[in-house]
Design a protein around this motif. Sequence first.
Motif, mmCIF file in Angstrom:
data_model
loop_
_atom_site.group_PDB
_atom_site.id
_atom_site.type_symbol
_atom_site.label_atom_id
_atom_site.label_comp_id
_atom_site.label_asym_id
_atom_site.label_seq_id
_atom_site.Cartn_x
_atom_site.Cartn_y
_atom_site.Cartn_z
ATOM 1 N N ALA A 85 -27.578 16.893 -19.541
ATOM 2 C CA ALA A 85 -26.487 17.421 -18.867
ATOM 3 C C ALA A 85 -26.003 18.442 -19.864
ATOM 4 C CB ALA A 85 -25.293 16.226 -19.085
ATOM 5 N N LEU A 86 -25.170 19.291 -19.266
ATOM 6 C CA LEU A 86 -24.458 20.426 -20.055
ATOM 7 C C LEU A 86 -22.964 20.051 -20.109
ATOM 8 C CD1 LEU A 86 -25.942 23.550 -18.642
ATOM 9 C CD2 LEU A 86 -26.358 22.613 -20.675
ATOM 10 N N PRO A 87 -22.174 20.596 -21.063
ATOM 11 C CA PRO A 87 -20.577 20.074 -21.048
ATOM 12 C C PRO A 87 -20.084 21.022 -19.997
ATOM 13 C CG PRO A 87 -21.373 21.866 -23.002
ATOM 14 C CD PRO A 87 -22.643 21.189 -22.510
ATOM 15 N N TRP A 88 -19.047 20.481 -19.267
ATOM 16 C CA TRP A 88 -18.319 21.287 -18.328
ATOM 17 C C TRP A 88 -16.947 21.481 -18.784
ATOM 18 C CZ3 TRP A 88 -19.009 21.795 -12.658
ATOM 19 C CH2 TRP A 88 -20.130 21.694 -12.189
ATOM 20 N N SER A 89 -16.336 22.524 -18.622
ATOM 21 C CA SER A 89 -15.088 23.158 -18.839
ATOM 22 C C SER A 89 -14.023 22.403 -17.891
ATOM 23 C CB SER A 89 -14.743 24.652 -19.029
ATOM 24 O OG SER A 89 -15.013 25.375 -17.758
ATOM 25 N N GLN A 90 -12.737 22.794 -18.074
ATOM 26 C CA GLN A 90 -11.889 22.223 -17.023
ATOM 27 C C GLN A 90 -10.914 23.608 -16.705
ATOM 28 O OE1 GLN A 90 -11.765 19.600 -14.836
ATOM 29 N NE2 GLN A 90 -13.786 19.374 -15.713
ATOM 30 N N ASP A 91 -11.425 24.725 -16.944
ATOM 31 C CA ASP A 91 -10.549 25.939 -16.728
ATOM 32 C C ASP A 91 -10.650 26.511 -15.423
ATOM 33 O OD1 ASP A 91 -13.099 26.621 -17.291
ATOM 34 O OD2 ASP A 91 -12.552 28.861 -17.363
ATOM 35 N N PHE A 92 -9.663 27.493 -15.089
ATOM 36 C CA PHE A 92 -9.884 28.139 -13.763
ATOM 37 C C PHE A 92 -9.581 29.486 -13.806
ATOM 38 C CE2 PHE A 92 -5.671 25.999 -14.594
ATOM 39 C CZ PHE A 92 -4.861 27.416 -14.357
ATOM 40 N N ALA A 93 -9.839 29.828 -14.999
ATOM 41 C CA ALA A 93 -9.734 31.443 -15.220
ATOM 42 C C ALA A 93 -11.289 31.969 -14.927
ATOM 43 C CB ALA A 93 -9.168 31.732 -16.496
ATOM 44 N N TRP A 94 -11.640 32.300 -13.796
ATOM 45 C CA TRP A 94 -13.049 32.597 -13.388
ATOM 46 C C TRP A 94 -13.206 34.049 -13.190
ATOM 47 C CZ3 TRP A 94 -14.503 27.975 -9.658
ATOM 48 C CH2 TRP A 94 -14.595 26.840 -10.388
ATOM 49 N N SER A 95 -12.211 34.654 -12.807
ATOM 50 C CA SER A 95 -12.548 36.177 -12.033
ATOM 51 C C SER A 95 -12.795 37.226 -13.196
ATOM 52 C CB SER A 95 -11.164 36.792 -11.573
ATOM 53 O OG SER A 95 -9.955 36.702 -12.796
ATOM 54 N N ALA A 96 -13.901 38.241 -12.654
ATOM 55 C CA ALA A 96 -14.457 38.959 -13.648
ATOM 56 C C ALA A 96 -14.625 40.469 -13.097
ATOM 57 C CB ALA A 96 -15.879 38.503 -14.062
ATOM 58 N N GLU A 129 -9.528 26.701 0.664
ATOM 59 C CA GLU A 129 -8.958 27.026 -0.711
ATOM 60 C C GLU A 129 -7.864 28.035 -0.547
ATOM 61 O OE1 GLU A 129 -9.624 24.623 -3.220
ATOM 62 O OE2 GLU A 129 -11.019 23.949 -2.045
ATOM 63 N N VAL A 130 -8.257 29.001 0.418
ATOM 64 C CA VAL A 130 -7.262 30.028 0.435
ATOM 65 C C VAL A 130 -6.001 29.724 1.266
ATOM 66 C CG1 VAL A 130 -6.701 32.311 1.678
ATOM 67 C CG2 VAL A 130 -8.905 31.856 0.387
ATOM 68 N N ARG A 131 -6.083 28.564 2.072
ATOM 69 C CA ARG A 131 -5.065 27.893 2.920
ATOM 70 C C ARG A 131 -4.101 27.437 1.845
ATOM 71 N NH1 ARG A 131 -8.562 25.252 7.480
ATOM 72 N NH2 ARG A 131 -8.571 27.123 9.163
ATOM 73 N N LEU A 132 -4.733 26.734 0.680
ATOM 74 C CA LEU A 132 -4.003 26.158 -0.260
ATOM 75 C C LEU A 132 -2.900 26.902 -1.109
ATOM 76 C CD1 LEU A 132 -6.415 23.033 -1.119
ATOM 77 C CD2 LEU A 132 -4.351 23.036 0.106
ATOM 78 N N ILE A 133 -3.337 28.198 -1.365
ATOM 79 C CA ILE A 133 -2.623 29.001 -2.424
ATOM 80 C C ILE A 133 -1.010 28.969 -1.900
ATOM 81 C CG2 ILE A 133 -4.722 30.170 -3.006
ATOM 82 C CD1 ILE A 133 -3.616 32.489 -1.320
ATOM 83 N N ASP A 134 -0.765 28.842 -0.958
ATOM 84 C CA ASP A 134 0.827 28.727 -0.638
ATOM 85 C C ASP A 134 1.392 27.410 -0.248
ATOM 86 O OD1 ASP A 134 3.258 30.320 -0.523
ATOM 87 O OD2 ASP A 134 3.116 30.143 1.627
ATOM 88 N N ALA A 135 0.585 26.654 -0.698
ATOM 89 C CA ALA A 135 0.940 25.037 -0.583
ATOM 90 C C ALA A 135 1.886 24.880 -1.674
ATOM 91 C CB ALA A 135 -0.088 24.110 -0.547
ATOM 92 N N PRO A 136 2.790 23.739 -1.629
ATOM 93 C CA PRO A 136 3.811 23.633 -2.696
ATOM 94 C C PRO A 136 3.242 23.547 -3.970
ATOM 95 C CG PRO A 136 4.185 22.129 -0.579
ATOM 96 C CD PRO A 136 2.967 23.009 -0.501
ATOM 97 N N PRO A 137 2.177 22.880 -4.554
ATOM 98 C CA PRO A 137 1.729 23.011 -5.696
ATOM 99 C C PRO A 137 1.604 24.392 -6.446
ATOM 100 C CG PRO A 137 0.754 21.447 -4.385
ATOM 101 C CD PRO A 137 1.217 22.134 -3.583
ATOM 102 N N TYR A 138 1.445 25.303 -5.475
ATOM 103 C CA TYR A 138 0.803 26.739 -5.884
ATOM 104 C C TYR A 138 1.861 27.680 -5.691
ATOM 105 C CZ TYR A 138 -3.294 24.161 -6.158
ATOM 106 O OH TYR A 138 -4.160 23.266 -6.278
ATOM 107 N N PRO A 223 -11.127 27.096 -6.735
ATOM 108 C CA PRO A 223 -10.204 26.551 -6.284
ATOM 109 C C PRO A 223 -8.873 27.191 -6.461
ATOM 110 C CG PRO A 223 -10.482 26.151 -8.902
ATOM 111 C CD PRO A 223 -11.688 26.918 -8.051
ATOM 112 N N PRO A 224 -7.784 26.922 -5.872
ATOM 113 C CA PRO A 224 -6.648 27.880 -5.534
ATOM 114 C C PRO A 224 -6.272 28.486 -6.707
ATOM 115 C CG PRO A 224 -6.280 25.874 -4.196
ATOM 116 C CD PRO A 224 -7.595 25.673 -5.202
ATOM 117 N N LEU A 225 -5.930 28.009 -8.040
ATOM 118 C CA LEU A 225 -5.532 28.804 -9.147
ATOM 119 C C LEU A 225 -6.570 29.863 -9.594
ATOM 120 C CD1 LEU A 225 -3.647 25.943 -11.302
ATOM 121 C CD2 LEU A 225 -2.610 27.866 -10.097
ATOM 122 N N ALA A 226 -7.887 29.449 -9.366
ATOM 123 C CA ALA A 226 -8.886 30.599 -9.800
ATOM 124 C C ALA A 226 -8.715 31.832 -8.600
ATOM 125 C CB ALA A 226 -10.070 30.123 -9.558
ATOM 126 N N ILE A 227 -8.064 31.546 -7.465
ATOM 127 C CA ILE A 227 -7.843 32.682 -6.471
ATOM 128 C C ILE A 227 -6.654 33.537 -7.148
ATOM 129 C CG2 ILE A 227 -7.476 33.296 -4.176
ATOM 130 C CD1 ILE A 227 -8.688 30.685 -3.493
#
Length: 247
Positions: A85-96, A129-138, A223-227
């Motif tokens: 197994a490899l370590p996994w991060s829990q970040d969402f800053a994915w855009s490049a 996931e796009v549908r969620l970006i304007d949901a209350p948590p985001y 995920p939504p925060l990555a978008i």
Amino acid sequence: MSFWPYYGLKRGISTTSWPDGEEDSAGITPGRPRAKRSPQSEESAAQCPTQALHVVKHQETADNGVAVDFSRCIHCQRCRTGPYALPWSQDFAWSASTASAQPILGSRFSASLQVLYIDAGACGACVNEVRLIDAPPYNLHRLGIFVTATPRDADVLLVAGPITDAMRTAILKAYAAMPEPKRVMGMGTCAINGGIFGESFACAGGLEKIIPVDLWLPGCPPPPLAIIHGLLSLVGRVAPVSLEEQP
């Protein structure tokens, strides 16, 4: 229905404070694999069905390691458990940023960004996931980002899917109708290189084969925060990252 205001007041504000504050809520991101130096690097890389993991040698120590090509990762999570197994991060800053990326849109768009989303043959995961970006948590509108239904009002074209033959003309027409300055973000592994669908008579195998792309957002799906991170990258409010990580 009469109890909804009561429950809302009792729960309080549930919208994330990111990017002004940290976001570490459980389930906010699926995470993704991290590069690692390991004597079992070949075994670790062999687990990946899409060649997102590959073996490299460290230049200084000559140790083997596993590098990660995020543009190919489909989040199958085979490398997350087991003896290799490899370590996994829990970040969402994915855009490049892409090699041909135009300059950021800048302050004029930092509080008023119109986004047009096009599903170019995606499996359905990205659109959920796009549908969620304007949901209350985001709550996308708090950041001055809005979704539009017409390309004539759009500043950003957000495309997901492997670019099926039926959608190529629609994408070209939408891109041509957008006013300058305009930017394009390819969302998901399929939009980058075709993903598990690849390239065929039915799929272009990547958005950049149809129109120029400014930003890649890897993930299957992101995920939504990555978008949101990707959209904020286009106006310079956050910094993009790299599509590949070396051990």
